[in-house]
Design a protein around this motif. Structure first.
Motif, PDB file in Angstrom:
ATOM      1  N   ALA A  22       0.589  -1.054  -0.030  1.00 19.63           N
ATOM      2  CA  ALA A  22       0.076   0.074  -0.200  1.00 19.63           C
ATOM      3  C   ALA A  22       1.091   1.118   0.129  1.00 19.63           C
ATOM      4  N   CYS A  23       0.693   2.282  -0.858  1.00 20.81           N
ATOM      5  CA  CYS A  23       1.296   3.512  -1.225  1.00 20.81           C
ATOM      6  C   CYS A  23       0.530   4.425   0.893  1.00 20.81           C
ATOM      7  N   ALA A  24       1.673   4.222   1.202  1.00 22.63           N
ATOM      8  CA  ALA A  24       2.262   5.417   2.301  1.00 22.63           C
ATOM      9  C   ALA A  24       1.493   6.831   2.606  1.00 22.63           C
ATOM     10  N   GLN A  25       1.545   7.150   0.887  1.00 27.30           N
ATOM     11  CA  GLN A  25       1.122   8.291   0.846  1.00 27.30           C
ATOM     12  C   GLN A  25      -0.194   8.618   0.139  1.00 27.30           C
ATOM     13  N   CYS A  26      -0.724   7.520  -0.826  1.00 23.62           N
ATOM     14  CA  CYS A  26      -2.338   7.789  -1.314  1.00 23.62           C
ATOM     15  C   CYS A  26      -3.058   6.354  -1.023  1.00 23.62           C
ATOM     16  N   GLN A  27      -2.679   5.831  -0.573  1.00 24.11           N
ATOM     17  CA  GLN A  27      -3.297   4.132   0.210  1.00 24.11           C
ATOM     18  C   GLN A  27      -3.804   3.563  -1.321  1.00 24.11           C
ATOM     19  N   GLU A  36       8.198   2.138  -5.781  1.00 28.01           N
ATOM     20  CA  GLU A  36       7.564   3.650  -5.915  1.00 28.01           C
ATOM     21  C   GLU A  36       5.907   3.429  -6.063  1.00 28.01           C
ATOM     22  N   CYS A  37       5.167   3.849  -5.474  1.00 30.92           N
ATOM     23  CA  CYS A  37       3.875   4.133  -6.044  1.00 30.92           C
ATOM     24  C   CYS A  37       3.267   4.920  -7.526  1.00 30.92           C
ATOM     25  N   ARG A  38       2.697   3.753  -8.231  1.00 33.22           N
ATOM     26  CA  ARG A  38       3.069   3.930  -9.827  1.00 33.22           C
ATOM     27  C   ARG A  38       2.008   5.402  -9.772  1.00 33.22           C
ATOM     28  N   LEU A  39       1.123   6.031  -9.030  1.00 31.03           N
ATOM     29  CA  LEU A  39       0.732   6.910  -9.130  1.00 31.03           C
ATOM     30  C   LEU A  39       0.520   7.873  -8.902  1.00 31.03           C
ATOM     31  N   CYS A  40       1.489   8.217  -7.894  1.00 32.01           N
ATOM     32  CA  CYS A  40       1.853   9.385  -6.956  1.00 32.01           C
ATOM     33  C   CYS A  40       3.544   9.709  -6.710  1.00 32.01           C
ATOM     34  N   GLY A  41       4.287   7.991  -6.863  1.00 32.39           N
ATOM     35  CA  GLY A  41       5.698   8.079  -5.973  1.00 32.39           C
ATOM     36  C   GLY A  41       5.644   7.487  -4.520  1.00 32.39           C
ATOM     37  N   GLY A  42       4.847   7.822  -4.257  1.00 35.20           N
ATOM     38  CA  GLY A  42       5.128   7.896  -2.601  1.00 35.20           C
ATOM     39  C   GLY A  42       5.453   6.314  -2.174  1.00 35.20           C
ATOM     40  N   PRO A  43       6.061   6.393  -0.698  1.00 34.95           N
ATOM     41  CA  PRO A  43       6.740   5.159  -0.447  1.00 34.95           C
ATOM     42  C   PRO A  43       5.356   4.188  -0.676  1.00 34.95           C
TER      43      PRO A  43
HETATM   44 ZN   LIG Z   1       0.252   6.780  -3.822  1.00 36.78          ZN
END
Ligand SMILES: [Zn+2]
Length: 395
Positions: A22-27, A36-43
């Motif tokens: 799960a993305c720690a930024q956008c879930q 990294e998250c494909r959508l927002c680059g978050g961890p």
């Molecule tokens: Zn994300």
């Protein structure tokens, strides 16, 4: 690891449930291993998988005794990591508090806690038939990656910022056969270069949260502490750069709660050097508390192993803050003088650690009188040995 290696593949190979990140930024969630998250680059972080039992492997030692809580690998690269000693801290260091223990992660095969993560990383890279490990490091992760790559027959590419002042550690890397590149600047500068190489057959094992599986190796620490103490301690003090060690320990205690061998996660106290304390400043912004012991500065800290400014990946600190919040712990910072003093006072009772490791002892005065940590053991993680560190300034 290639992006085609999905959790489904892992299940097909090993019969365990697929990973879910799960993305720690956008879930957003994904079953695909990515950096990294494909959508927002978050961890990305591995989603907790509620365990119902943990089978200890009695014929294995160290982290591999707890294979059941680690991400699935077929290889089992080991140099004897984990199962580190837990010893009582001398009363001269504990401000009158009894039952304060030191967990000697400094006695892992390459003298730091990073060996746990690199045993796992080298095992995964072997499974995937990759060429080698690439690591940005302040030094300890580089030495560990170099040794475990050597043990696994993999190449190792080490990138380190000149600000990390890691001469002895880099000598060790070279002796293990790693290719070492020094780049101008701090850890964040080195990290950017490691990112640019993380495909093309190299696994990025920079132990920030960039690799979403490596921190899981630290879960084994929680089980070792419970084995030794008979139950969870009331608090664990953890020096943190980005904080994957703390987050891994928190996950391990959550596993232990899930399987019923303890009732509570200890309060986790993350410690930063005041001169390089991005997570501490973010904690203050959200939760208030004492003012920073020193103003923000560009001066380097002697605690080089935790000197991570998180430049360009600030959101990684949020993963650590969330783990601290779930444990009802807090983040503290300690000044240069108290770090040097604690390093010396540990040496005076026979414990040879690097300044970053001594920050946990420097933080004890902020922890021992704190509400909620009475009546039970406190554990200080001594994360790295003094043998690889630069000499302390003359007193
Ligand atoms: Zn994300």
């Amino acid at each position: 690891m290639t992006s085609s290696e999905s959790g489904e593949d892992a299940r097909a190979k090993g019969g365990r449930r697929p990973y879910l990140f799960a993305c720690a930024q956008c879930q957003a969630t994904t079953a695909e291993f990515r950096y990294e998250c494909r959508l927002c680059g978050g961890p990305l972080v591995l989603q907790p998988e509620r365990l119902h039992d943990v089978r200890v492997e009695p014929s294995h030692r160290g982290i591999w005794r707890y294979r059941g809580i680690l991400p699935l690998t077929h290889s089992e690269v080991s140099l004897g990591e984990g199962d580190t000693p837990l010893v009582v801290l001398d009363s001269s260091l504990t401000h009158g508090r009894r039952e304060v223990y030191a967990k000697l992660e400094s006695l892992n095969p390459t003298l730091s806690f990073k060996d746990r993560a690199m045993a796992l990383g080298a095992s995964m890279a072997s499974d995937l038939g990759l060429r080698g490990l690439v690591v940005a490091s302040t030094g300890n992760a580089a030495v560990a990656a170099s040794a475990y790559a050597a043990a696994a027959g993999l190449e190792c590419s080490v990138i380190v910022g000149t600000e990390s002042n890691a001469t002895k550690k880099l000598d060790a890397c070279r002796s293990f056969g790693a290719i070492v590149e020094e780049v101008p600047g701090d850890y964040s500068a080195a990290y950017g270069i490691a990112r640019s190489r993380e495909n093309d057959g190299w696994m990025n094992v920079s132990t920030t949260y960039r690799n979403p599986l490596l921190a899981e190796a630290y879960r084994s620490i929680a089980f070792e502490l419970i084995d030794e103490l008979g139950d969870s301690p009331v608090a664990v003090i953890v020096p943190i750069g980005a904080g994957p060690l703390l987050r891994g320990i928190e996950r391990g205690f959550q596993d232990a709660v899930d399987v019923g061998i303890t009732r509570a996660i200890p309060k986790l106290v993350g410690v930063q050097a005041a001169r390089v304390a991005p997570i501490y400043h973010e904690w203050l912004r959200r939760h208030g508390g004492d003012m920073a012991p020193t103003p923000r500065t560009t001066d380097p800290t002697i605690a080089t192993a935790i000197a991570d400014r998180l430049t360009g990946y600030e959101s990684h600190g949020d993963v650590t803050i969330s783990a601290v919040e779930r444990s009802l712990g807090r983040i503290v910072a300690v000044g240069e003088e108290s770090i040097v003093d604690s390093t010396r006072r540990l040496a005076a009772v026979g414990m040879w650690v690097e300044p970053s490791a001594a920050t946990g002892v420097a933080a004890l005065p902020q922890v021992v009188d704190n509400e909620g940590v009475s009546g039970g053991p406190i554990v200080v993680m001594l994360t790295g040995h003094g043998a690889k560190a630069q000499p302390l300034p003359a007193s």
